[in-house]
Design an enzyme around this catalytic site. Structure first.
Site, PDB file in Angstrom:
ATOM      1  N   HIS A 102       0.701  -1.114   0.112  1.00 54.48           N
ATOM      2  CA  HIS A 102       0.133  -0.072  -0.103  1.00 54.48           C
ATOM      3  C   HIS A 102       0.771   1.239  -0.061  1.00 54.48           C
ATOM      4  O   HIS A 102       2.008   1.085   0.253  1.00 54.48           O
ATOM      5  CB  HIS A 102      -0.984  -0.088   1.169  1.00 54.48           C
ATOM      6  CG  HIS A 102      -0.091   0.015   2.483  1.00 54.48           C
ATOM      7  ND1 HIS A 102       0.112  -1.084   3.044  1.00 54.48           N
ATOM      8  CD2 HIS A 102       0.339   1.042   3.355  1.00 54.48           C
ATOM      9  CE1 HIS A 102       0.989  -0.914   4.279  1.00 54.48           C
ATOM     10  NE2 HIS A 102       0.832   0.638   4.370  1.00 54.48           N
TER      11      HIS A 102
ATOM     12  N   HIS B  44       5.910   5.487  -1.503  1.00 53.69           N
ATOM     13  CA  HIS B  44       6.641   4.225  -1.714  1.00 53.69           C
ATOM     14  C   HIS B  44       5.748   3.021  -1.280  1.00 53.69           C
ATOM     15  O   HIS B  44       4.684   3.254  -0.600  1.00 53.69           O
ATOM     16  CB  HIS B  44       7.893   4.103  -1.072  1.00 53.69           C
ATOM     17  CG  HIS B  44       7.616   4.313   0.582  1.00 53.69           C
ATOM     18  ND1 HIS B  44       7.200   5.311   1.161  1.00 53.69           N
ATOM     19  CD2 HIS B  44       7.616   3.224   1.579  1.00 53.69           C
ATOM     20  CE1 HIS B  44       7.135   4.994   2.598  1.00 53.69           C
ATOM     21  NE2 HIS B  44       7.372   3.804   2.706  1.00 53.69           N
TER      22      HIS B  44
END
Length: 198
Positions: free
Chosen positions: A53, A136
């Protein structure tokens, strides 16, 4: 991250964050690229790909009673926002311990969405640490005593460029960190589709 989490007793807490998630095809594309690293570095603590995620706001431990306050304004935000076009690209590490994949695409839009999400949280009266957004996906953590593995895998993934995909849903996620031994697992508390035009 589509399994619904069942609320515990009213006195309990849940560790909460708000995130985007790549679609399965994009995750599988990166997972194929990671297969040599999975084999070469079995000692790393690899995150499950279903848990990958992009965190927009990490809220930490919240009373379960606080979680419903977030849901109507997050639903309204998602209804007003269009999907963002994103891609997975490259890799790196934080402090030689945490291996990540980078995010490419509509980064300005991602920063704006993050700002809007965090405004919602503040307006709900929920305190949280305002960390700068560094888009990220966390892929793995090195075990103590073996920090070189993250830099080696990051170097091998430096040239990776994944397909572009639409981030179509906003996820309110709970985790079982601190609930006992074993890997970290995440579950959607709720998620909402982006259906707006801006």
């Amino acid at each position: 991250m589509n399994d619904q989490i069942q609320p515990p007793s009213p006195a309990a807490t849940v560790r909460v964050f708000i995130a985007l998630a790549p679609p399965d095809e994009a995750k599988e594309e990166l997972a194929r690229e990671l297969r040599p690293a999975y084999r070469a570095y079995p000692g790393m603590r690899w995150n499950r790909i279903e848990d990958w995620h992009i965190t927009l706001a990490f809220l930490g431990e919240l009373p379960v009673s606080a979680v419903p306050l977030l849901q109507p304004p997050l639903a309204a935000l998602a209804a007003a926002h269009r999907p963002l076009e994103l891609a997975l690209r490259g890799s790196g590490h934080f402090d030689q311990r945490v291996l990540w994949s980078g995010i490419d695409g509509e980064i300005d839009g991602l920063h704006l969405l993050t700002s809007q999400v965090r405004t919602v949280v503040r307006e709900c009266g929920i305190p949280f640490e305002e960390r700068p957004l560094r888009p990220h996906l966390t892929l793995a953590r090195a075990r103590r005593g073996d920090p070189s593995s993250t830099s080696e895998v990051a170097a091998a993934l430096a040239g990776f460029t994944g397909r572009t995909w639409p981030a179509e849903r906003l996820h309110l996620v709970g985790s079982n960190i601190g609930r006992g031994p074993g890997p970290i697992h995440y579950r959607d508390i709720r998620s909402w589709q982006f259906t707006g035009s801006h």
